[in-house]
Design an enzyme around this catalytic site. Structure first.
Site, PDB file in Angstrom:
ATOM      1  N   TRP A   1      52.963   4.673  -9.631  1.00 14.19           N
ATOM      2  CA  TRP A   1      54.254   5.030  -9.014  1.00 14.19           C
ATOM      3  C   TRP A   1      54.084   5.701  -7.656  1.00 14.19           C
ATOM      4  O   TRP A   1      55.065   5.851  -6.916  1.00 14.19           O
ATOM      5  CB  TRP A   1      55.029   5.973  -9.942  1.00 14.19           C
ATOM      6  CG  TRP A   1      55.511   5.340 -11.216  1.00 14.19           C
ATOM      7  CD1 TRP A   1      55.354   4.030 -11.601  1.00 14.19           C
ATOM      8  CD2 TRP A   1      56.234   5.993 -12.262  1.00 14.19           C
ATOM      9  NE1 TRP A   1      55.932   3.843 -12.833  1.00 14.19           N
ATOM     10  CE2 TRP A   1      56.483   5.028 -13.263  1.00 14.19           C
ATOM     11  CE3 TRP A   1      56.693   7.292 -12.455  1.00 14.19           C
ATOM     12  CZ2 TRP A   1      57.172   5.329 -14.434  1.00 14.19           C
ATOM     13  CZ3 TRP A   1      57.381   7.598 -13.623  1.00 14.19           C
ATOM     14  CH2 TRP A   1      57.618   6.619 -14.600  1.00 14.19           C
ATOM     15  N   LYS A   2      52.889   6.168  -7.347  1.00  8.99           N
ATOM     16  CA  LYS A   2      52.657   6.897  -6.092  1.00  8.99           C
ATOM     17  C   LYS A   2      53.669   8.046  -5.986  1.00  8.99           C
ATOM     18  O   LYS A   2      54.024   8.649  -6.995  1.00  8.99           O
ATOM     19  CB  LYS A   2      52.693   5.944  -4.899  1.00  8.99           C
ATOM     20  CG  LYS A   2      51.720   4.772  -5.092  1.00  8.99           C
ATOM     21  CD  LYS A   2      51.480   3.969  -3.843  1.00  8.99           C
ATOM     22  CE  LYS A   2      50.493   2.828  -4.164  1.00  8.99           C
ATOM     23  NZ  LYS A   2      50.085   2.071  -3.002  1.00  8.99           N
TER      24      LYS A   2
ATOM     25  N   GLU B   1      44.302   5.726  -0.907  1.00 10.89           N
ATOM     26  CA  GLU B   1      45.167   6.727  -0.254  1.00 10.89           C
ATOM     27  C   GLU B   1      44.586   8.130  -0.429  1.00 10.89           C
ATOM     28  O   GLU B   1      44.764   9.002   0.435  1.00 10.89           O
ATOM     29  CB  GLU B   1      46.598   6.609  -0.810  1.00 10.89           C
ATOM     30  CG  GLU B   1      47.273   5.339  -0.280  1.00 10.89           C
ATOM     31  CD  GLU B   1      48.326   4.724  -1.195  1.00 10.89           C
ATOM     32  OE1 GLU B   1      48.818   5.408  -2.105  1.00 10.89           O
ATOM     33  OE2 GLU B   1      48.632   3.528  -0.995  1.00 10.89           O
TER      34      GLU B   1
ATOM     35  N   GLY C   1      51.653  -1.265  -7.339  1.00 12.33           N
ATOM     36  CA  GLY C   1      52.378  -0.198  -6.654  1.00 12.33           C
ATOM     37  C   GLY C   1      53.870  -0.491  -6.653  1.00 12.33           C
ATOM     38  O   GLY C   1      54.575  -0.305  -7.651  1.00 12.33           O
ATOM     39  N   GLY C   2      54.360  -0.975  -5.520  1.00 10.03           N
ATOM     40  CA  GLY C   2      55.795  -1.163  -5.319  1.00 10.03           C
ATOM     41  C   GLY C   2      56.512  -1.881  -6.454  1.00 10.03           C
ATOM     42  O   GLY C   2      57.591  -1.457  -6.894  1.00 10.03           O
TER      43      GLY C   2
HETATM   44  P1  13P Z   1      51.297  -2.220  -3.751  1.00  7.21           P
HETATM   45  O1  13P Z   1      51.399  -3.012  -5.033  1.00  7.21           O
HETATM   46  O2  13P Z   1      52.565  -1.537  -3.376  1.00  7.21           O
HETATM   47  O3  13P Z   1      50.682  -3.016  -2.659  1.00  7.21           O
HETATM   48  O4  13P Z   1      50.265  -1.017  -4.067  1.00  7.21           O
HETATM   49  C1  13P Z   1      49.035  -1.301  -4.619  1.00  7.21           C
HETATM   50  C2  13P Z   1      48.391  -0.033  -5.008  1.00  7.21           C
HETATM   51  O5  13P Z   1      47.943   0.744  -4.176  1.00  7.21           O
HETATM   52  C3  13P Z   1      48.322   0.290  -6.442  1.00  7.21           C
HETATM   53  O6  13P Z   1      47.484   1.368  -6.674  1.00  7.21           O
END
Ligand code: 13P
Length: 250
Positions: free
Chosen positions: A10-11, A96, A235-236
């Protein structure tokens, strides 16, 4: 046969209300027949994940863990604390974290060990930047990132991690690695584990290696059909129950 695993990262997203809707949506659907699902939430929401997901087949976890276990480390969250909230997984060494928080290979290895000591499954992330790929350094970079972890773990510990290949240039950019590009790196990573020493072939064959980077419902099936890709780190697309489930069912 390795079990497929699809983990949502989910970041820095979520709220109690938004998470409740998302988790209820995921929980209400039939569990994917051939993949295990899990979500990695911001720390404050782990109790919510535990409350909503306990007793389901869906796992949960955190996005980072301290390399320390206790002490004067303001702002850190230790692995035993994550274990108390029922976490099965913790992401370690996400790009990140490496780029915005200066996490070195040594820190990533220490965090991996702390997670294992508390019975968590660390999802160790590796990946190259666009400049590194264009300079032909992909294998050298991911090989170095992997080696730091391999050197720190026993063979038994290695049997309890998940690896994730996330090319930095594919994260949040909408640019997915092609299934051939991803497969090539996954195969290379598995080969490096085999080559690490005698007796590592079995653990390499069992190691789950996830792909992450702009995985969406429309490209997941193709990626997951590759022989060394054992699922995804999303992620997204993990923020919408419908998309996350569609990826799980791919
Ligand atoms: P996205 O799927 O948003 O590109 O992110 C990938 C990610 O960093 C999952 O850890």
């Amino acid at each position: 046969m390795r079990q497929k695993l699809v983990i949502g990262n989910w970041k820095l997203h979520g709220s109690l209300a938004a998470n409740a809707a998302l988790l209820d949506g995921i929980k209400a659907a039939p569990a994917p027949a051939r993949a295990r699902l899990a979500v990695c939430a911001p720390f404050p929401y782990l109790a919510q994940c535990q409350a909503v997901l306990s007793g389901t087949t869906i796992g949960w976890g955190a996005q980072d863990v301290s390399a320390e276990t206790r002490g004067a480390f303001t702002g850190e969250v230790a692995a035993p604390m994550l274990a108390e909230f029922g976490c099965a997984y913790v992401l370690v060494g996400h790009s990140e974290r490496r780029s915005y928080h200066g996490e070195t290979d040594a820190i990533v290895a220490a965090k991996t060990l702390r997670a294992l000591e508390s019975g968590l499954t660390p999802v160790v992330c590796v990946g190259e930047t666009l400049a590194q790929r264009e300079a032909g350094e992909t294998e050298a970079v991911v090989g170095r990132q992997l080696a730091a972890v391999l050197d720190a773990l026993s063979i038994e510990q290695l049997g309890r991690i998940v690896l994730a290949y996330e090319p930095v240039w594919a994260i949040g950019t909408g640019k997915t690695a092609t299934s051939e590009q991803a497969q090539a790196v996954h195969a290379y990573l598995r080969k490096q584990v085999v080559a690490h020493g005698e007796g590592f072939a079995d653990v390499a064959a069992r190691l789950q290696i996830l792909y992450g980077g702009s995985v969406k419902p429309d490209n997941a099936a193709e990626l997951f059909s590759m022989s060394d890709i054992d699922g995804g780190l999303i992620g997204g697309a993990s923020l919408k129950a419908e998309d996350f489930l569609a990826i799980g069912n791919a």
